[in-house]
Design a protein around this motif. Structure first.
Motif, short mmCIF file in Angstrom:
data_model
loop_
_atom_site.label_atom_id
_atom_site.label_comp_id
_atom_site.label_asym_id
_atom_site.label_seq_id
_atom_site.Cartn_x
_atom_site.Cartn_y
_atom_site.Cartn_z
N MET A 121 1.14 -0.74 -0.15
CA MET A 121 -0.16 0.20 0.50
C MET A 121 1.05 1.34 0.07
SD MET A 121 -2.51 1.23 2.26
CE MET A 121 -4.01 -0.26 1.88
N LYS A 122 2.12 0.64 0.58
CA LYS A 122 3.12 2.58 0.59
C LYS A 122 3.07 3.00 -0.32
CE LYS A 122 7.20 1.29 1.36
NZ LYS A 122 8.79 1.07 2.40
N HIS A 123 3.12 2.02 -1.50
CA HIS A 123 3.19 2.70 -2.98
C HIS A 123 2.50 3.01 -4.11
CE1 HIS A 123 6.90 -1.35 -2.94
NE2 HIS A 123 6.96 -0.25 -2.24
N ILE A 124 0.90 2.59 -3.26
CA ILE A 124 0.40 2.92 -4.58
C ILE A 124 0.03 4.44 -2.99
CG2 ILE A 124 -2.54 3.22 -4.29
CD1 ILE A 124 -0.72 0.94 -5.79
N VAL A 125 0.37 4.67 -2.11
CA VAL A 125 0.00 6.00 -1.56
C VAL A 125 0.87 6.90 -1.76
CG1 VAL A 125 0.36 7.30 0.43
CG2 VAL A 125 -1.39 5.04 0.79
N TRP A 126 1.97 6.83 -2.06
CA TRP A 126 3.46 7.61 -2.81
C TRP A 126 2.84 8.11 -4.57
CZ3 TRP A 126 4.96 10.47 0.72
CH2 TRP A 126 5.37 10.44 1.87
N PHE A 127 2.34 7.03 -5.04
CA PHE A 127 2.09 7.03 -6.39
C PHE A 127 1.15 8.33 -6.59
CE2 PHE A 127 -0.81 6.75 -10.07
CZ PHE A 127 0.70 6.50 -11.04
N ILE A 128 -0.39 8.25 -5.78
CA ILE A 128 -1.11 9.15 -5.30
C ILE A 128 -0.64 10.63 -5.54
CG2 ILE A 128 -3.39 9.54 -4.00
CD1 ILE A 128 -4.24 6.56 -3.69
N LEU A 129 -0.19 10.65 -3.92
CA LEU A 129 0.68 11.75 -3.60
C LEU A 129 1.32 12.83 -4.56
CD1 LEU A 129 1.47 10.96 0.44
CD2 LEU A 129 -0.20 12.71 -1.24
N ALA A 130 2.36 12.08 -5.10
CA ALA A 130 2.95 12.19 -5.83
C ALA A 130 2.64 12.75 -7.51
CB ALA A 130 4.13 11.35 -6.64
N GLY A 131 1.13 12.01 -7.95
CA GLY A 131 -0.09 12.70 -9.36
C GLY A 131 -0.31 13.54 -8.78
N PHE A 132 -1.10 13.94 -7.20
CA PHE A 132 -1.47 15.16 -6.85
C PHE A 132 -0.97 16.30 -6.76
CE2 PHE A 132 -3.55 17.73 -3.67
CZ PHE A 132 -4.88 18.01 -4.59
N TRP A 133 0.41 16.29 -5.97
CA TRP A 133 1.00 17.19 -5.81
C TRP A 133 1.72 18.28 -7.25
CZ3 TRP A 133 -0.61 20.82 -2.76
CH2 TRP A 133 -0.96 20.20 -1.06
N LEU A 134 1.76 17.20 -7.78
CA LEU A 134 2.78 17.76 -9.25
C LEU A 134 1.60 18.36 -10.04
CD1 LEU A 134 4.50 15.15 -10.53
CD2 LEU A 134 5.34 16.63 -9.52
N ASN A 135 0.01 17.53 -10.02
CA ASN A 135 -0.89 19.04 -10.66
C ASN A 135 -1.16 19.59 -10.57
OD1 ASN A 135 -3.71 19.23 -10.22
ND2 ASN A 135 -3.66 18.02 -12.73
N VAL A 136 -0.69 20.31 -8.67
CA VAL A 136 -1.03 21.11 -7.99
C VAL A 136 -0.40 22.04 -8.17
CG1 VAL A 136 -1.50 22.42 -5.63
CG2 VAL A 136 -2.57 20.69 -6.06
N LEU A 137 0.99 21.64 -7.96
CA LEU A 137 2.56 22.89 -8.61
C LEU A 137 2.53 23.47 -9.36
CD1 LEU A 137 5.02 21.50 -6.02
CD2 LEU A 137 3.14 22.94 -5.59
#
Length: 433
Positions: A121-137
């Motif tokens: 689950m750790k890999h999915i969690v960081w994949f989601i966070l990376a995609g989200f904040w890359l989109n925002v920034l």
């Protein structure tokens, strides 16, 4: 140095997650037509891949999931036959087919992990966070301001914010069970992001998830948590710091309070205020067609039906004709296009992990996180169509319920046998005395 390749098992689920708008925008920023074409291509391609994969590895499925998959394919076949018979083409309106083909993503993820259950689950969690904040920034940096908050310029789609609920539960669990204070920080950080982007439906869904999460922790785990002991010391510190920080910020920007009050007022008066009133009017516009076609839905006739939802200010349709109807409710969409039959097809998989979790004596923390999130789909679906990634997480939850229960049932059985053996030994010892 030995490399850990377990992250590769996250790829099948990631293929479903990338169909969310935040990843599509990263692939084609500032190009709505390009984003639509890309998403359309991926959705159709992955639907075909999902069905083919499930057919090839059909034997991996449990009997229940085999039955559910068979019914889904039967329904898709019936749609294709109807399309060919009345329109001369096996798939005259792909828009209609997608309403049920999207369920195949759940079967694809489930079938893959049923045979390769090595997902962390750790890999999915960081994949989601990376995609989200890359989109925002990179794509929506304008959303990170007080003015964007007070003017309700959310920028980020509701589905993307809804996806953050999974990382939130993961970090919260990591703190509860591993005592990692950094995880507590991340959980508060993710929760703040959910609040900041102001999707009220996501607020309500998150609150619902926390209730289900708490109940499952209390009733379905062999590792009970004293929430008061865990949260009171940290909660006090965080609360004091939050009050000091918010007092400073609100003294400079008092309009934030008005905005928060307005958001909660919109929730309380959903029929007349905010986007809730807009959705309510759309629902009323299509209710007669849903009632007249309650069992089977309108299917292809629904696609051809002129837009029924009109803007009062210009007396014109909200959407353009000829592109299908774009609903802001999963329930309205599924009943309009496929009727009760289509909704029952969803319930076959949507309720399955929840019912299994209720019947199972002990749940793992992964199972609790996934089941709690999946249950929130029934709330989120009131205001929005369930996002594509949701079906991927649903398939993951079903695989977790079926696979992880083996470890726990074995543990319980062996524990019971050991206890029984100890009782027999004690009985024999007493008889000897």
């Amino acid at each position: 140095m030995k490399l850990n390749y377990s992250f590769l098992f996250a790829i099948p689920l990631a293929l479903i997650l990338i169909m969310d708008q935040m990843f599509i925008e990263l692939a084609s920023p500032n190009d709505e037509m390009g984003q639509g074409a890309l998403l359309n291509m991926i959705v159709k391609g992955m639907a075909g891949v999902s069905i083919l994969y499930c057919c090839l590895f059909f034997k991996r499925m449990s009997n229940y999931m085999k039955f559910a998959f068979f019914l889904l394919m039967l329904y898709v076949g019936a749609l294709a036959f109807e399309s060919k018979y009345f329109y001369g083409s096996f798939m005259v309106y792909p828009h209609v087919f997608v309403k049920v083909l999207i369920f195949a993503y759940s079967f694809f993820v489930y079938t893959f992990y049923k045979g390769n259950y090595h997902l962390n689950m750790k890999h999915i969690v960081w994949f989601i966070l990376a995609g989200f904040w890359l989109n925002v920034l990179l794509v929506n940096p304008h959303t990170l301001s007080v003015s964007a908050f007070t003017n309700h310029e959310r920028g980020v789609y509701s589905t993307s914010v809804y996806m953050l609920v999974v990382p939130f539960l993961y970090f919260l669990s990591n703190y509860f069970y591993n005592g990692k204070f950094m995880s507590l920080f991340w959980s508060f950080f993710v929760l703040f992001a959910i609040f900041f982007f102001q999707h009220r439906t996501v607020w309500i869904s998150t609150a619902f998830v926390l209730v289900v999460y708490y109940l499952l922790i209390r009733l379905k785990t062999d590792k009970p948590i004293n929430f008061l002991t865990k949260l009171l010391p940290i909660g006090t510190i965080v609360g004091v710091l939050a009050i000091i920080a918010s007092g400073f910020i609100l003294s400079i920007h008092p309009e934030i309070i008005d905005k928060v009050q307005e958001s909660f007022s919109d929730i309380e008066n959903f029929e007349s205020q905010g986007t809730g009133g807009w959705r309510y009017q759309q629902w009323l516009s299509y209710l007669p067609f849903i009632q007249d076609n309650f069992l089977l839905g309108m299917r292809f006739e629904g696609f051809e039906l002129p837009i029924q939802f009109y803007r009062d200010d210009i007396d014109a349709p909200v959407f353009e004709d000829g592109n299908g109807h774009h609903f802001h409710s999963f329930y309205v969409e599924i009943f309009f296009y496929t009727g009760l039959i289509g909704f029952l097809l969803y319930l076959l998989i949507g309720l399955y992990p929840i019912v299994k979790a209720i019947r199972q004596r002990v749940l793992t923390i992964n199972q609790i996180i996934l089941v709690a999130f999946v249950s929130s789909g029934f709330i989120f679906g009131i205001s929005y169509v369930l996002p594509v990634f949701f079906y991927g997480v649903l398939g993951w939850a079903i695989a977790a319920i079926e696979m992880e229960k083996v470890t726990y049932s074995t543990f319980v059985r062996e524990s019971g046998m050991r206890m029984k053996a100890r009782r027999l030994d004690r009985k024999q010892e007493l008889q000897t005395l």
